[in-house]
Each structure stands twice: as structure tokens, then as C-alpha cells.
Design an enzyme around this catalytic site. Structure first.
Site, short mmCIF file in Angstrom:
data_model
loop_
_atom_site.label_atom_id
_atom_site.label_comp_id
_atom_site.label_asym_id
_atom_site.label_seq_id
_atom_site.Cartn_x
_atom_site.Cartn_y
_atom_site.Cartn_z
CB CYS A 13 -70.55 28.45 -91.16
SG CYS A 13 -70.77 29.71 -89.91
CG HIS A 42 -62.97 37.66 -85.69
ND1 HIS A 42 -62.74 38.76 -84.88
CD2 HIS A 42 -63.66 36.80 -84.93
CE1 HIS A 42 -63.26 38.54 -83.69
NE2 HIS A 42 -63.83 37.37 -83.69
CG HIS A 74 -70.24 34.21 -81.83
ND1 HIS A 74 -69.42 33.32 -82.46
CD2 HIS A 74 -69.82 35.44 -82.19
CE1 HIS A 74 -68.54 34.00 -83.17
NE2 HIS A 74 -68.75 35.28 -83.03
CB CYS A 96 -75.93 30.36 -85.63
SG CYS A 96 -76.04 28.82 -86.57
CG HIS A 124 -66.74 31.15 -77.75
ND1 HIS A 124 -68.03 31.23 -78.21
CD2 HIS A 124 -65.95 31.17 -78.84
CE1 HIS A 124 -68.01 31.30 -79.54
NE2 HIS A 124 -66.75 31.26 -79.94
CD GLU A 126 -71.88 27.79 -79.33
OE1 GLU A 126 -71.15 28.06 -80.30
OE2 GLU A 126 -72.27 26.65 -79.07
CB CYS A 189 -72.04 23.38 -85.96
SG CYS A 189 -72.00 23.98 -87.63
CB SER A 217 -58.00 33.53 -89.79
OG SER A 217 -58.66 32.30 -89.96
CG ASN A 219 -60.98 29.26 -89.53
OD1 ASN A 219 -61.18 29.16 -90.72
ND2 ASN A 219 -61.29 30.35 -88.84
FE1 F3S Z 1 -71.59 28.62 -88.15
FE2 F3S Z 1 -73.80 28.27 -86.82
FE3 F3S Z 1 -72.14 26.29 -87.19
S1 F3S Z 1 -72.52 30.06 -86.80
S2 F3S Z 1 -70.11 27.23 -87.25
S3 F3S Z 1 -73.31 27.31 -88.77
S4 F3S Z 1 -73.21 26.77 -85.34
#
Ligand code: F3S
Length: 281
Positions: A13, A42, A74, A96, A124, A126, A189, A217, A219
Site C-alpha cells: 500500500c 513481512h 504501523h 503511515c 497490534h 497500530e 483505510c 501471508s 492477505n
Molecule cells: Fe497501508 Fe497506511 Fe492503509 S500503511 S494499509 S496505506 S493505513
């Protein structure tokens, strides 16, 4: 020859690509004295590429040996940054901006006298970072957890960026029936859901789908499942060497997507390898 299309939303992302760029720049400027606080991403290939550039991983701020310490996308609790400064480290904050916003809103709600609820996973990074910013925050992972929470008159809600909309909505619906004043910040997000959505659409018009990402992974595995639903000829790979020419023999349209821990250059490498295979068919 088949046409090849990369999903418009694929791979790492915005926040992770941004963090990678910041680290690469720091590695070039401060050779040999940069460490990330935990693995930046990761992805073993990325971690070893960074190691080659002299960037290694410190598990804990107290275990850092480099002068420059990088905070991952994070984010962390403010104590970690304070501790880094006490240790005279230069802090490169790659949190981020969307995660920063969660921290900021949690603080704002707390300052304005709201009981802060965060929908997210305890433990986590975050969530830990948010707890560090607004220590009174109560974390709940699902609607049932509300049972054990004594609600005050004014409740403010934030949500971990990677939570599902569905889970968030069910918590909010329940809160609507239990609170007098409710202030909601939707801090989800869309990176993950957009990836899943564009993967599903691409799989519908492709007769081969290549999904790139770690075999462990979650996802990436989810993207593979989504793609397989409309394109049975879907293959989950980690590196270009796993591609088999036989997959592309009857293909007219090849789709490529990638999990959240796959940076753009790894997607490009697979794209080029598929082009080569298709040219040789
Ligand atoms: Fe990535 Fe930031 Fe969204 S790290 S998943 S763009 S909150």
C-alpha cells in the site's frame, strides 16, 4: 500472444511503499547505521535486500545499535520515540499518515472528554501506538466485547485502519442503541478492500491469474481464493522462478496481482518474466 494486465490496486500500500522509500534513502545517506524497529514489511526478500544495504532489524528500542532508527508504517507509542531520543538516536518516522490520523483523533476525543473506544486487535502495533497516544482508550475487537464495557454518556469511536467495514458497522449499530452522544471517525483505510475488489474484477476477464506474495501471508492467500472463484487457472507464487510456461499456453489474457507485503519492483520482475515466457510460446 496473451495480453498481460497488472491490477490497478496491487501489492504494498501507499504507507508501506512510502516507508520503503524513506528507508532506502536513509540507507544511502547513513550507510551501516540504520535499523528498523521490527521488520519493515513481512517479506523475506525485502528484509534481505535491506540487510545487504546495511539496514537490519532491532526488535526493541533498547536493543538498537545504529544511530538512525526507523519507525514502521504501523507507528509506535510516543514513549518509544521519547526513549529513542534519550538514547540520542535520530528517529526516522515512517508511520503511515493514515495511522497518524488515528492517533491524533484518539487524542482529540480524549481531550474533549469522550470515552474513547477503538475497534481493533489488541497487541497490534497500530493499536498499541494509539493506546500510547490516548491511554484511556478501550479496545474492542468485535461487537460482543461491548458487553463487558461500562459506557459513559459521551462515547467517541475510532477504528484500526485495516479493520473490515462490516465489523465496524456492527459495533456502531450496537453503540447507537446504548449511548446518548456518539462521535464516530471512520478511519478504515481502503487499501485492502480495494485490492480484493480489483482482483475479483481482473480475475473475471483473465484466463490465468498470478498472485504474488508470501505463501504464509493471509492477505495473499485471500486474494488467491478470490481470484480462483472466477479464474480456476490461478497460481500463488513468491518469486518469478516458480512460473510454469504450461500455465500460459492457452491464455489470451493474463492477470497479475499481489499481496500487501509485495513491493512494486517484485511485481515488475514477475511481469517481465511472464512477458518472456509468453514471447517464447
Ligand atoms: Fe497501508 Fe497506511 Fe492503509 S500503511 S494499509 S496505506 S493505513
Amino acid at each position: 500472444k496473451p495480453t498481460i494486465e497488472i491490477a490497478t490496486e496491487a501489492g504494498a500500500c501507499f504507507g508501506v511503499e512510502r516507508a520503503l522509500k524513506m528507508v532506502n534513502k536513509a540507507a544511502a545517506q547513513h550507510a551501516g547505521s540504520v535499523q528498523t524497529l521490527g521488520p519493515l514489511i513481512h517479506n523475506p526478500q525485502v528484509v534481505s535486500q535491506l540487510a545487504e544495504k546495511g539496514v537490519d532489524v532491532a526488535e526493541d528500542i533498547n536493543k538498537t545499535t545504529a544511530d538512525v532508527v526507523v519507525i514502521r508504517s504501523h507507528g509506535v507509542a510516543p514513549e518509544v520515540v521519547r526513549r529513542a531520543k534519550e538514547l540520542s538516536k535520530t528517529v526516522l518516522d515512517a508511520t503511515c499518515p493514515y495511522v497518524k490520523k488515528v492517533h491524533r483523533l484518539a487524542r482529540l476525543l480524549e481531550e474533549q472528554g469522550y470515552q474513547v473506544l477503538m475497534v481493533g486487535e489488541l497487541g497490534h502495533a497500530e493499536v498499541e501506538g494509539t493506546l500510547g497516544n490516548a491511554p484511556s482508550t478501550t479496545v474492542i475487537s468485535k461487537v460482543e466485547d461491548l458487553e463487558g464495557v461500562k459506557l459513559k454518556r459521551k462515547v467517541g469511536v475510532i477504528v484500526q485502519t485495516t479493520q473490515s467495514r462490516q465489523n465496524f458497522q456492527s459495533v456502531i449499530l450496537k453503540l447507537l442503541t446504548k449511548t446518548e452522544e456518539l462521535r464516530i471517525f471512520n478511519t478504515i483505510c481502503d487499501a485492502t478492500t480495494q485490492r480484493q475488489h480489483t482482483c475479483a474484477l481482473l480475475a473475471q476477464r483473465s484466463d490465468v491469474m498470478i498472485v504474488i506474495g508470501g505463501k504464509n501471508s493471509a492477505n495473499t492467500t485471500r486474494l488467491t481464493e478470490i481470484a480462483t472463484q472466477s479464474c480456476p487457472n490461478t497460481h500463488h507464487i513468491e518469486i518469478p522462478q516458480e512460473l510454469q510456461p504450461v500455465w500460459f499456453e492457452q491464455a489470451e489474457h493474463v492477470g497479475i496481482t499481489a499481496g500487501a507485503s509485495t513491493p512494486a519492483d517484485q511485481i515488475m520482475a514477475v511481469h517481465q518474466a511472464i512477458e518472456k515466457i509468453c514471447e517464447a510460446l
